[in-house]
Scaffold this active site. Structure first.
Site, mmCIF file in Angstrom:
data_model
loop_
_atom_site.group_PDB
_atom_site.id
_atom_site.type_symbol
_atom_site.label_atom_id
_atom_site.label_comp_id
_atom_site.label_asym_id
_atom_site.label_seq_id
_atom_site.Cartn_x
_atom_site.Cartn_y
_atom_site.Cartn_z
ATOM 1 N N GLU A 65 39.997 30.630 59.519
ATOM 2 C CA GLU A 65 39.154 31.635 58.863
ATOM 3 C C GLU A 65 37.670 31.363 59.152
ATOM 4 O OE1 GLU A 65 40.789 33.159 54.808
ATOM 5 O OE2 GLU A 65 41.173 31.000 54.893
ATOM 6 N N TYR A 113 17.258 48.955 47.621
ATOM 7 C CA TYR A 113 18.677 48.729 47.946
ATOM 8 C C TYR A 113 18.869 48.336 49.394
ATOM 9 C CZ TYR A 113 18.236 53.014 45.061
ATOM 10 O OH TYR A 113 17.822 54.013 44.225
ATOM 11 N N ILE A 172 35.891 31.788 48.342
ATOM 12 C CA ILE A 172 35.143 33.021 48.118
ATOM 13 C C ILE A 172 34.375 32.947 46.794
ATOM 14 C CG2 ILE A 172 36.535 34.466 49.619
ATOM 15 C CD1 ILE A 172 37.986 35.553 47.167
ATOM 16 N N GLU A 173 34.826 32.105 45.883
ATOM 17 C CA GLU A 173 34.084 31.895 44.642
ATOM 18 C C GLU A 173 32.676 31.359 44.947
ATOM 19 O OE1 GLU A 173 38.459 31.451 43.538
ATOM 20 O OE2 GLU A 173 37.184 31.013 45.255
ATOM 21 N N LYS A 198 38.256 39.939 49.796
ATOM 22 C CA LYS A 198 38.782 39.590 51.116
ATOM 23 C C LYS A 198 39.711 40.727 51.477
ATOM 24 C CE LYS A 198 39.265 34.753 52.183
ATOM 25 N NZ LYS A 198 40.123 33.596 52.270
#
Length: 119
Positions: A21, A53, A72-73, A98
């Site tokens: 990954e 933005y 991912i945390e 994900k």
């Protein structure tokens, strides 16, 4: 408190627990809620009185693309911390997905959501 919602920010990144990954990468999607007082911008009609933005979206995309975290945390936390540097933001919610996690016999999506305050 007022808030701005930014949904569907997509970027290719290299965060993941598996070594492949962090080499091959994958797509991520982010939805944000930015808590900010919009009263001044509502009166002035000036970009300086709100959150731009365009800059926020670019910051998130760059962070996803440049980071190589195992979890991912951690990536979601890094996004929240980066955005809270904007002086007018009081709180931010980051929903990180994900899009195609490399898990056998699983075609769903994995999403986490965190909320962080300026303090």
């Amino acid at each position: 408190m007022d808030c701005i919602h930014l949904n569907g920010i997509r970027s290719y990144g290299y965060t993941g627990f598996l070594p492949e990954e962090q080499v091959l990468g994958q797509w991520f999607e982010v939805d944000l809620v930015l808590w900010v007082n919009l009263a001044a911008a509502g009166r002035s009609d000036r970009i300086e009185d709100t959150v731009d933005y365009r800059q926020t979206i670019e910051q998130v995309k760059q962070l996803i693309h440049q980071s190589k975290y195992a979890l991912i945390e951690r990536l979601a936390t890094a996004i929240a911390e980066q955005l809270l540097h904007h002086s007018s933001l009081e709180k931010v919610s980051v929903k990180l997905t994900k899009v195609a996690a490399p898990i056998p016999d699983f075609s769903g999506r994995i999403t986490i959501e965190i909320t962080r305050n300026r303090s």
